[in-house]
Design a protein around this motif. Structure first.
Motif, PDB file in Angstrom:
ATOM      1  N   ALA A  74       0.846  -1.190   0.000  1.00 29.27           N
ATOM      2  CA  ALA A  74       0.000   0.000   0.000  1.00 29.27           C
ATOM      3  C   ALA A  74       0.880   1.238   0.000  1.00 29.27           C
ATOM      4  O   ALA A  74       1.937   1.265   0.653  1.00 29.27           O
ATOM      5  CB  ALA A  74      -0.925   0.035   1.214  1.00 29.27           C
ATOM      6  N   TYR A  75       0.433   2.260  -0.703  1.00 30.60           N
ATOM      7  CA  TYR A  75       1.162   3.532  -0.697  1.00 30.60           C
ATOM      8  C   TYR A  75       1.309   4.057   0.725  1.00 30.60           C
ATOM      9  O   TYR A  75       2.357   4.578   1.114  1.00 30.60           O
ATOM     10  CB  TYR A  75       0.416   4.554  -1.564  1.00 30.60           C
ATOM     11  N   PHE A  76       0.268   3.900   1.531  1.00 32.26           N
ATOM     12  CA  PHE A  76       0.267   4.424   2.897  1.00 32.26           C
ATOM     13  C   PHE A  76       1.368   3.795   3.753  1.00 32.26           C
ATOM     14  O   PHE A  76       1.844   4.411   4.706  1.00 32.26           O
ATOM     15  CB  PHE A  76      -1.100   4.176   3.546  1.00 32.26           C
ATOM     16  N   TYR A  77       1.779   2.581   3.426  1.00 29.26           N
ATOM     17  CA  TYR A  77       2.781   1.905   4.244  1.00 29.26           C
ATOM     18  C   TYR A  77       4.171   2.510   4.080  1.00 29.26           C
ATOM     19  O   TYR A  77       5.060   2.240   4.879  1.00 29.26           O
ATOM     20  CB  TYR A  77       2.842   0.407   3.911  1.00 29.26           C
ATOM     21  N   GLN A  78       4.365   3.287   3.018  1.00 30.03           N
ATOM     22  CA  GLN A  78       5.620   4.006   2.791  1.00 30.03           C
ATOM     23  C   GLN A  78       6.846   3.079   2.748  1.00 30.03           C
ATOM     24  O   GLN A  78       7.931   3.425   3.244  1.00 30.03           O
ATOM     25  CB  GLN A  78       5.815   5.086   3.870  1.00 30.03           C
ATOM     26  N   ASN A  79       6.674   1.911   2.165  1.00 28.26           N
ATOM     27  CA  ASN A  79       7.800   0.982   2.044  1.00 28.26           C
ATOM     28  C   ASN A  79       7.789   0.245   0.699  1.00 28.26           C
ATOM     29  O   ASN A  79       8.470  -0.771   0.533  1.00 28.26           O
ATOM     30  CB  ASN A  79       7.785  -0.037   3.196  1.00 28.26           C
ATOM     31  N   GLU A  80       7.014   0.769  -0.271  1.00 24.34           N
ATOM     32  CA  GLU A  80       6.880   0.060  -1.540  1.00 24.34           C
ATOM     33  C   GLU A  80       8.181   0.047  -2.350  1.00 24.34           C
ATOM     34  O   GLU A  80       8.441  -0.906  -3.098  1.00 24.34           O
ATOM     35  CB  GLU A  80       5.733   0.656  -2.366  1.00 24.34           C
ATOM     36  N   ALA A  81       9.011   1.064  -2.206  1.00 27.36           N
ATOM     37  CA  ALA A  81      10.267   1.092  -2.968  1.00 27.36           C
ATOM     38  C   ALA A  81      11.173  -0.058  -2.561  1.00 27.36           C
ATOM     39  O   ALA A  81      11.822  -0.689  -3.415  1.00 27.36           O
ATOM     40  CB  ALA A  81      10.979   2.427  -2.762  1.00 27.36           C
ATOM     41  N   GLU A  82      11.222  -0.368  -1.264  1.00 27.86           N
ATOM     42  CA  GLU A  82      12.061  -1.465  -0.787  1.00 27.86           C
ATOM     43  C   GLU A  82      11.498  -2.818  -1.219  1.00 27.86           C
ATOM     44  O   GLU A  82      12.257  -3.738  -1.568  1.00 27.86           O
ATOM     45  CB  GLU A  82      12.187  -1.404   0.735  1.00 27.86           C
ATOM     46  N   ILE A  83      10.189  -2.955  -1.222  1.00 32.09           N
ATOM     47  CA  ILE A  83       9.575  -4.200  -1.688  1.00 32.09           C
ATOM     48  C   ILE A  83       9.853  -4.363  -3.183  1.00 32.09           C
ATOM     49  O   ILE A  83      10.169  -5.459  -3.665  1.00 32.09           O
ATOM     50  CB  ILE A  83       8.066  -4.195  -1.393  1.00 32.09           C
ATOM     51  N   GLY A  84       9.755  -3.256  -3.917  1.00 32.70           N
ATOM     52  CA  GLY A  84      10.070  -3.289  -5.336  1.00 32.70           C
ATOM     53  C   GLY A  84      11.510  -3.713  -5.591  1.00 32.70           C
ATOM     54  O   GLY A  84      11.801  -4.431  -6.562  1.00 32.70           O
ATOM     55  N   ALA A  85      12.427  -3.287  -4.720  1.00 38.63           N
ATOM     56  CA  ALA A  85      13.829  -3.691  -4.874  1.00 38.63           C
ATOM     57  C   ALA A  85      13.976  -5.197  -4.703  1.00 38.63           C
ATOM     58  O   ALA A  85      14.784  -5.833  -5.401  1.00 38.63           O
ATOM     59  CB  ALA A  85      14.694  -2.948  -3.857  1.00 38.63           C
ATOM     60  N   ALA A  86      13.192  -5.771  -3.786  1.00 36.58           N
ATOM     61  CA  ALA A  86      13.231  -7.228  -3.605  1.00 36.58           C
ATOM     62  C   ALA A  86      12.716  -7.933  -4.850  1.00 36.58           C
ATOM     63  O   ALA A  86      13.308  -8.928  -5.306  1.00 36.58           O
ATOM     64  CB  ALA A  86      12.398  -7.618  -2.382  1.00 36.58           C
ATOM     65  N   PHE A  87      11.623  -7.427  -5.422  1.00 37.00           N
ATOM     66  CA  PHE A  87      11.102  -8.025  -6.663  1.00 37.00           C
ATOM     67  C   PHE A  87      12.156  -7.945  -7.777  1.00 37.00           C
ATOM     68  O   PHE A  87      12.407  -8.922  -8.492  1.00 37.00           O
ATOM     69  CB  PHE A  87       9.833  -7.307  -7.115  1.00 37.00           C
ATOM     70  N   GLN A  88      12.735  -6.763  -7.917  1.00 34.61           N
ATOM     71  CA  GLN A  88      13.701  -6.542  -8.982  1.00 34.61           C
ATOM     72  C   GLN A  88      14.890  -7.490  -8.844  1.00 34.61           C
ATOM     73  O   GLN A  88      15.364  -8.075  -9.832  1.00 34.61           O
ATOM     74  CB  GLN A  88      14.174  -5.093  -8.951  1.00 34.61           C
ATOM     75  N   LYS A  89      15.339  -7.683  -7.612  1.00 32.67           N
ATOM     76  CA  LYS A  89      16.485  -8.564  -7.372  1.00 32.67           C
ATOM     77  C   LYS A  89      16.145 -10.003  -7.744  1.00 32.67           C
ATOM     78  O   LYS A  89      16.902 -10.670  -8.462  1.00 32.67           O
ATOM     79  CB  LYS A  89      16.904  -8.482  -5.905  1.00 32.67           C
ATOM     80  N   LYS A  90      15.005 -10.491  -7.262  1.00 28.88           N
ATOM     81  CA  LYS A  90      14.649 -11.892  -7.492  1.00 28.88           C
ATOM     82  C   LYS A  90      14.264 -12.146  -8.951  1.00 28.88           C
ATOM     83  O   LYS A  90      14.592 -13.197  -9.513  1.00 28.88           O
ATOM     84  CB  LYS A  90      13.521 -12.310  -6.550  1.00 28.88           C
ATOM     85  N   LEU A  91      13.588 -11.202  -9.565  1.00 23.38           N
ATOM     86  CA  LEU A  91      13.273 -11.357 -10.991  1.00 23.38           C
ATOM     87  C   LEU A  91      14.551 -11.328 -11.823  1.00 23.38           C
ATOM     88  O   LEU A  91      14.671 -12.063 -12.807  1.00 23.38           O
ATOM     89  CB  LEU A  91      12.314 -10.245 -11.444  1.00 23.38           C
ATOM     90  N   GLY A  92      15.512 -10.503 -11.388  1.00 21.17           N
ATOM     91  CA  GLY A  92      16.776 -10.398 -12.109  1.00 21.17           C
ATOM     92  C   GLY A  92      17.619 -11.655 -12.019  1.00 21.17           C
ATOM     93  O   GLY A  92      18.476 -11.900 -12.879  1.00 21.17           O
ATOM     94  N   GLU A  93      17.390 -12.454 -10.987  1.00 17.92           N
ATOM     95  CA  GLU A  93      18.141 -13.704 -10.840  1.00 17.92           C
ATOM     96  C   GLU A  93      17.668 -14.770 -11.821  1.00 17.92           C
ATOM     97  O   GLU A  93      18.337 -15.792 -11.992  1.00 17.92           O
ATOM     98  CB  GLU A  93      18.010 -14.225  -9.401  1.00 17.92           C
ATOM     99  N   GLY A  94      16.506 -14.521 -12.433  1.00 20.70           N
ATOM    100  CA  GLY A  94      16.025 -15.425 -13.464  1.00 20.70           C
ATOM    101  C   GLY A  94      15.319 -16.669 -12.971  1.00 20.70           C
ATOM    102  O   GLY A  94      14.940 -17.532 -13.765  1.00 20.70           O
ATOM    103  N   ARG A  95      15.122 -16.776 -11.661  1.00 20.79           N
ATOM    104  CA  ARG A  95      14.444 -17.955 -11.116  1.00 20.79           C
ATOM    105  C   ARG A  95      12.972 -17.702 -10.827  1.00 20.79           C
ATOM    106  O   ARG A  95      12.263 -18.565 -10.332  1.00 20.79           O
ATOM    107  CB  ARG A  95      15.153 -18.417  -9.843  1.00 20.79           C
ATOM    108  N   LEU A  96      12.527 -16.482 -11.134  1.00 19.27           N
ATOM    109  CA  LEU A  96      11.152 -16.078 -10.860  1.00 19.27           C
ATOM    110  C   LEU A  96      10.645 -15.264 -12.041  1.00 19.27           C
ATOM    111  O   LEU A  96      11.319 -14.342 -12.502  1.00 19.27           O
ATOM    112  CB  LEU A  96      11.099 -15.243  -9.576  1.00 19.27           C
ATOM    113  N   ALA A  97       9.452 -15.598 -12.524  1.00 23.95           N
ATOM    114  CA  ALA A  97       8.842 -14.858 -13.630  1.00 23.95           C
ATOM    115  C   ALA A  97       7.789 -13.906 -13.085  1.00 23.95           C
ATOM    116  O   ALA A  97       7.151 -14.187 -12.063  1.00 23.95           O
ATOM    117  CB  ALA A  97       8.214 -15.815 -14.635  1.00 23.95           C
ATOM    118  N   ARG A  98       7.597 -12.776 -13.768  1.00 21.12           N
ATOM    119  CA  ARG A  98       6.603 -11.797 -13.300  1.00 21.12           C
ATOM    120  C   ARG A  98       5.226 -12.409 -13.168  1.00 21.12           C
ATOM    121  O   ARG A  98       4.499 -12.108 -12.207  1.00 21.12           O
ATOM    122  CB  ARG A  98       6.555 -10.589 -14.264  1.00 21.12           C
ATOM    123  N   ASP A  99       4.827 -13.299 -14.074  1.00 20.44           N
ATOM    124  CA  ASP A  99       3.472 -13.844 -13.993  1.00 20.44           C
ATOM    125  C   ASP A  99       3.302 -14.859 -12.868  1.00 20.44           C
ATOM    126  O   ASP A  99       2.191 -15.327 -12.615  1.00 20.44           O
ATOM    127  CB  ASP A  99       3.027 -14.435 -15.333  1.00 20.44           C
TER     128      ASP A  99
END
Length: 318
Positions: free
Chosen positions: A47-72
């Protein structure tokens, strides 16, 4: 064993177990999200209100970048905060969350509550003289702007949070796209049977937040709260019978009934443990026993700074 996902009105599947991120500090939430991804979580409640979405996004970006996880394989939900209910503010607020989460679409976007606040320089909780400023934006008009996000392909499903039955009925009478989800506080102390049955009858999936009854939330002065759910003898007895923790039983209580739930933790061992809920089954009698603990104890009351006077305050009705 029960299903691990629920099919929404849009035809898309939402995993029944997700990671909650409310009150997960920016300094630790990225690690928590990474641990959850490694433990098999695919549903993330943001949630935007939680003020932590950028850090969660960094986790997604890292794991997606490793190639072991697909966006879908991911199911990512965020929420429109109350300050952005004016129709012209909906898309910019959505795009801000999308950018911080480092994704090109969201799976689910929820209206965080039916109550609108004025957008004053993007303040989360605009106040004057110690009271929250309220706007008269109609949540139906907010919803129409959210429907446009679906039509533009920016989000797969839209829904609401903290809506009561009468508010859902009004929204259903005016919408083009029916809300797919209603995210509300649910646990054995607050089972909300009428709301649950209503949503079920309309095909609206439920997501239970605070499945442990907010053990970390301090009790207001003078409020006589029941004992913490995680320490309740009935819950503990059922947990011991199954060789499980009380937390696992409380998560299973929802999942087995087809209700998604989003337990929050930033402790790696608990994140992993909370996902181990598909190798046991509560009996019908145990489900009924847990339902019998209901005492209508709502812990997230949204009643600070005069918010309970808002014309769309959702907790004065069922």
């Amino acid at each position: 064993m029960s299903s691990k996902a629920v099919t929404l009105l849009s035809g898309r599947c939402m995993p029944l177990l997700g990671l909650g991120t409310w009150q997960a500090p920016p300094g630790v939430v990225q690690e928590a999200a990474e641990v959850a991804l490694d433990a098999g979580y695919r549903h993330f409640d943001c949630a935007y209100f939680y003020q932590n979405e950028a850090e969660i996004g960094a986790a997604f970006q890292k794991k997606l970048g490793e190639g072991r996880l697909a966006r879908d394989e991911l199911y990512v939900a965020s929420k429109l905060w109350n300050s952005f209910h004016a129709p012209q503010d909906v898309k910019p607020a959505f795009l801000k969350s999308l950018m911080m989460l480092k994704l090109d679409y969201l799976d689910l976007y929820l209206m965080h509550s039916p109550m609108g606040f004025p957008n004053i320089n993007g303040e989360l909780m605009p106040q004057k003289d110690g009271l929250l400023l309220q706007s008269d934006v109609d949540y139906v008009n907010t919803w129409r702007a959210m429907e446009e996000l679906v039509e533009e392909g920016l989000v797969k499903s839209v829904g609401v949070s903290n809506f009561n039955i009468s508010q859902l009925e009004r929204l259903l009478s005016a919408c083009r796209i029916q809300p797919a989800v209603n995210q509300v506080e649910l646990h054995p102390y607050l089972t909300q049977p009428r709301l649950v049955e209503y949503c079920k009858s309309k095909g609206i999936a439920l997501t239970a937040y605070s499945p442990f009854g907010c053990p970390a939330l301090p009790s207001p002065p003078g409020e006589n709260r029941p004992e913490p759910l995680l320490e309740n003898p009935t819950v503990n007895e059922i947990a011991q019978k199954h060789g499980k923790t009380s937390a696992q039983v409380l998560i299973r209580f929802h999942i087995q009934r087809g209700i998604a739930t989003i337990p929050k933790s930033i402790t790696p061992s608990r994140i992993v443990e909370n996902a181990q809920v598909y190798d046991f089954h509560l009996t019908d009698k145990e489900i009924q026993t847990l339902e019998g603990l209901n005492c209508n104890a709502r812990f997230i009351k949204w009643n600070l700074l005069g918010m309970e006077t808002h014309k769309h305050f959702p907790f004065g009705d069922q």
